[in-house]
Design a protein around this motif. Structure first.
Motif, mmCIF file in Angstrom:
data_model
loop_
_atom_site.group_PDB
_atom_site.id
_atom_site.type_symbol
_atom_site.label_atom_id
_atom_site.label_comp_id
_atom_site.label_asym_id
_atom_site.label_seq_id
_atom_site.Cartn_x
_atom_site.Cartn_y
_atom_site.Cartn_z
ATOM 1 N N ALA A 1 0.770 -1.236 0.173
ATOM 2 C CA ALA A 1 -0.184 -0.052 0.165
ATOM 3 C C ALA A 1 0.959 1.396 0.065
ATOM 4 O O ALA A 1 0.469 2.185 -0.537
ATOM 5 N N ASP A 2 2.058 1.362 0.871
ATOM 6 C CA ASP A 2 2.817 2.531 0.810
ATOM 7 C C ASP A 2 3.459 2.405 -0.576
ATOM 8 O O ASP A 2 3.658 3.762 -0.995
ATOM 9 N N ALA A 3 3.990 1.550 -0.980
ATOM 10 C CA ALA A 3 4.867 1.582 -2.367
ATOM 11 C C ALA A 3 3.822 2.382 -3.406
ATOM 12 O O ALA A 3 4.313 2.912 -4.410
ATOM 13 N N ARG A 4 2.634 1.845 -3.298
ATOM 14 C CA ARG A 4 1.481 2.042 -4.298
ATOM 15 C C ARG A 4 1.155 3.685 -4.295
ATOM 16 O O ARG A 4 1.367 4.490 -5.288
ATOM 17 N N ALA A 5 1.290 3.969 -3.043
ATOM 18 C CA ALA A 5 0.868 5.329 -2.673
ATOM 19 C C ALA A 5 2.220 6.253 -2.938
ATOM 20 O O ALA A 5 1.757 7.560 -3.629
ATOM 21 N N ALA A 6 3.309 5.871 -3.080
ATOM 22 C CA ALA A 6 4.565 6.575 -3.517
ATOM 23 C C ALA A 6 4.637 6.400 -5.065
ATOM 24 O O ALA A 6 5.727 7.169 -5.616
ATOM 25 N N GLY A 7 3.682 5.990 -5.916
ATOM 26 C CA GLY A 7 3.666 5.904 -7.148
ATOM 27 C C GLY A 7 4.648 4.847 -7.770
ATOM 28 O O GLY A 7 4.693 4.668 -8.902
ATOM 29 N N ARG A 8 4.843 3.953 -7.066
ATOM 30 C CA ARG A 8 5.366 2.678 -7.574
ATOM 31 C C ARG A 8 4.523 1.731 -8.467
ATOM 32 O O ARG A 8 3.423 1.682 -8.053
ATOM 33 N N THR A 9 4.952 0.958 -9.166
ATOM 34 C CA THR A 9 3.743 0.334 -10.214
ATOM 35 C C THR A 9 4.126 -1.058 -9.829
ATOM 36 O O THR A 9 3.225 -1.806 -10.512
ATOM 37 N N ARG A 10 5.271 -1.698 -9.181
ATOM 38 C CA ARG A 10 5.477 -3.080 -9.267
ATOM 39 C C ARG A 10 6.289 -3.540 -8.134
ATOM 40 O O ARG A 10 7.315 -2.877 -7.893
ATOM 41 N N MET A 11 5.843 -4.240 -7.349
ATOM 42 C CA MET A 11 6.715 -4.684 -6.371
ATOM 43 C C MET A 11 7.342 -6.262 -6.814
ATOM 44 O O MET A 11 6.817 -6.854 -7.320
ATOM 45 N N VAL A 12 8.772 -6.038 -6.395
ATOM 46 C CA VAL A 12 9.553 -7.242 -6.662
ATOM 47 C C VAL A 12 10.298 -7.815 -5.697
ATOM 48 O O VAL A 12 10.390 -7.088 -4.480
ATOM 49 N N LEU A 13 10.769 -9.027 -5.652
ATOM 50 C CA LEU A 13 11.362 -9.737 -4.353
ATOM 51 C C LEU A 13 12.310 -10.737 -4.974
ATOM 52 O O LEU A 13 12.085 -11.159 -6.008
#
Length: 159
Positions: free
Chosen positions: A106-118
């Motif tokens: 949720a935080d990464a999305r709110a910061a404008g990030r478009t993809r979570m990777v790991l």
């Protein structure tokens, strides 16, 4: 449980990082994750580091994300990379990793990030199960361990 932002170099974060590194060393028979990290990578809005605390005040779990963009390690513009997801053995099975993961997404999305990777490894089947059950799919390998046979990379769109 209380989940709150905490600097990556806070003593509680350092304690849990030492614990997860010791676990990696046992699981993989090496020195742990040597990916270069520093506290500045997890400062909003370019990242976030969370700790979950027991009501009595001791740390139980941790996780963070940091900004990544296209580079020679295989990241893409808009990436947010998960790092240091860890739950102490005594607190496993309480859903803390899933709660931290949702908060980080949720935080990464709110910061404008478009993809979570790991990136994780074959010696961490419980991590792979968490991520795949949370909508992550295998992707092209990236990052520090991209050339290691036991490395596995996953991604999830945040849009």
């Amino acid at each position: 449980m209380n989940i709150r932002p905490t600097p990556y170099d806070h003593p509680d974060a350092v304690k849990l990082n030492d614990e997860v590194q010791a676990e990696y060393a046992v699981r993989y028979g090496d020195e742990g994750d040597v990916t270069p990290l520093d506290a500045g990578m997890f400062v909003p809005p370019r990242g976030l580091y969370l700790l979950a605390y027991h009501p009595e005040g001791h740390p139980l779990a941790t996780g963070g994300w940091r900004t990544q963009d296209a580079n020679d390690q295989g990241y893409a513009d808009g990436d947010a990379e998960l790092k240091r997801m860890y739950v102490i053995p005594e607190a496993r099975g309480l859903g803390l990793a899933r709660r931290i993961l949702a908060a980080l997404e949720a935080d990464a999305r709110a910061a404008g990030r478009t993809r979570m990777v790991l990136e994780t490894g074959t010696a961490q089947p419980e991590a792979i199960a968490l991520y795949t059950s949370s909508g992550y799919a295998p992707c092209v390998k990236f990052g520090h361990y991209r050339d290691y046979e036991n490395s596995r990379c996953y991604a999830k769109p945040l849009a």
